[in-house]
Structures are given as structure tokens and as C-alpha cells.
Design an enzyme around this catalytic site. Sequence first.
Site, PDB file in Angstrom:
ATOM      1  N   MET A   1       0.850  -1.201   0.000  1.00 13.89           N
ATOM      2  CA  MET A   1       0.000   0.000   0.000  1.00 13.89           C
ATOM      3  C   MET A   1       0.884   1.249   0.000  1.00 13.89           C
ATOM      4  SD  MET A   1      -3.421  -0.920   2.118  1.00 13.89           S
ATOM      5  CE  MET A   1      -2.787  -0.742   3.767  1.00 13.89           C
TER       6      MET A   1
ATOM      7  N   GLY B   1       4.701 -10.352   3.938  1.00 20.20           N
ATOM      8  CA  GLY B   1       5.412 -10.270   5.210  1.00 20.20           C
ATOM      9  C   GLY B   1       4.690 -11.028   6.314  1.00 20.20           C
TER      10      GLY B   1
ATOM     11  N   SER C   1       3.902   1.241   8.017  1.00 18.95           N
ATOM     12  CA  SER C   1       3.632   2.577   7.475  1.00 18.95           C
ATOM     13  C   SER C   1       2.868   3.407   8.494  1.00 18.95           C
ATOM     14  CB  SER C   1       2.814   2.474   6.182  1.00 18.95           C
ATOM     15  OG  SER C   1       3.471   1.631   5.262  1.00 18.95           O
TER      16      SER C   1
ATOM     17  N   HIS D   1       9.049  -3.509   3.551  1.00 20.27           N
ATOM     18  CA  HIS D   1       8.744  -3.687   2.127  1.00 20.27           C
ATOM     19  C   HIS D   1      10.019  -4.003   1.342  1.00 20.27           C
ATOM     20  CE1 HIS D   1       5.491  -0.664   3.341  1.00 20.27           C
ATOM     21  NE2 HIS D   1       4.791  -1.699   2.926  1.00 20.27           N
TER      22      HIS D   1
END
Length: 275
Positions: free
Chosen positions: A21, A138, A177, A28
Amino acid sequence: MHRLSTRIKIGGKKIGLVPTMGFLHYGHLSLIKKSKQQADVTIVSIFVNPTQFSPTEDLDKYPRDLDRDKKLLSANGVDYLFYPDASEIYSHNYQTFVDVTNISSTLEGKFRPAHFKGVATIVSILFNSISPDYVYFGQKDAQQVAVIKQMVKDLKYNLKIIVCPIIRETDGLAMSSRNVYLSDNERKDALVLSRSLKLAEKLVKEGERIPDIIISQMINEINSVDSSKIDYVEIVDAENFLVPDNLIEGKRYLALIACRIGNTRLIDNTFLKVS
Ligand code: AMP
């Protein structure tokens, strides 16, 4: 995207896909690194998927920085960025959803009822659009991994799911995030998640085999921080996400936490190996 992936495949090359996202961090990048090792061509998707957010969640304020992400992707040797618009994915009169029933109904699914339906749907659309050979997820989102693996098995997707370990800040906070939402004090308080997971690991190592005892100590630890508000603390069988009565030698379990620190909802987990 179809034309591009067909061309790559006709060239005999394997495609690695890393769905995200955006607002990229080292978590990431670890997935991207793995794809670069295994696949010939690495494609990263960035899509803040509206169908996996409930109306009360943070879809609108979810952190976004496409320019920064693009620079990170180039610097890390990613071949293609797939960055569709929401209206391209969910065109007018969109009607089709993928619902992985049982495994979506517990834990995250209880607190975010439509979440995994949205996740399975967008991941399925990405698979159909990109036809990847390898897809990287993940372990941070452990239940998501279980949902996607079930979907791949049930819907006969011809691809391999590769699960990568949780990347943490040096003090133990799992990268996310959403960590940018945390104030300085909340950032310190947020360490209670990894701390209580460490406590669970320690208790199992010392011989504790009763999940309820481990869970209650984890809850005490988390509640010691004023800004915390627990959604769930659970121990499940790592294979099927079922709740065990006792931990059995030789089996692998997951301790999972979802907890608000202030207004920020964080999740984290760890494997518990009973040996
Ligand atoms: P997101 O952008 O949060 O949807 O995450 C995209 C992918 O990165 C998912 O497969 C996540 O599980 C994975 N991911 C997110 N945070 C981490 C982390 N700290 N360590 C490893 N993988 C992660």
C-alpha cells in the site's frame, strides 16, 4: 499490465510480485530484496485498497508519498511499479468479491469484519492482472498470509507465496507505514507490543504450556502502558489458526497482538516453538 506480463513470460522470465500500500519502509524493501534474488523481473504494486478499510478506518489519511516511493523502488532495482487508480480496479458497477470464509472470521476478522474480503479480492485482481510466478508477503500480517495461502490453494492459482520475516526497528518495534501516526511518547509506548511477545517467548522457553497463563501475562504487560487499548491477544496453532488448550511439543504456534496505542492500531506477532 496484461500485455507487459505476457511479454515477460514469453521471454521465459519469472515474475516476482510485491503487493504493497506504499509509504515504503525496510519491511517492504526486504520483500523486494527477496524477489530480486529469486525472480527475473520484480514488479511492485502500490494500491491503497478502499475495500479493505471500513468507513470508520484511516483510508483517507493513510500515509502516501509516491515520489519518495518511486525513488526507493528505483534505488532498489525494482523493474516495474504497478500503480492503478481505484476507479480502474473497481470500475462502475463492480460486483465480485473473494471471501475466504473460516480463516477470515477470527482475530483481525472479528475487529475488521470486511477487511480480509477486501484483501483477498484485491490480491486476486493483482494475481489476474500480473500473473506472477512468485508473490512476496510479510509475516508481520500473519493472518493475511494464511488467508492468501488458503485462497491460492482453493482457487488453484499457479504461483508460489513466499513469506518473509518481520523487519523491526533496532528497539523492537515492527516496521509499519502506520508508525508515522505515533507521537514521541506513543512511539515509546508502542514497544509494549514487542516486549510482551518477547515475554511470551520467554515463558514458553521456561516451560509454560498453558496459553491462557501466557496470554494473561502478555495482557498485564500491555495494560501497564496507559495509552494502550487491546483488541486481542491470542495464541493460535501456526498451521490452522485454531486456538489450542495446551501447547504441544514439536508444534509451532503464533502469539498475536492487535492493540491501539493512542489512536493508532498496531499489530505484531511472533512464532512460539515448543521443543
Ligand atoms: P502494506 O503496505 O502494509 O500493505 O504491506 C505490504 C507487505 O509488506 C505485506 O505483505 C506486509 O506483510 C509486508 N510488511 C509490512 N511491514 C513489514 C515488516 N515490518 N516486516 C516484513 N514485512 C512487512
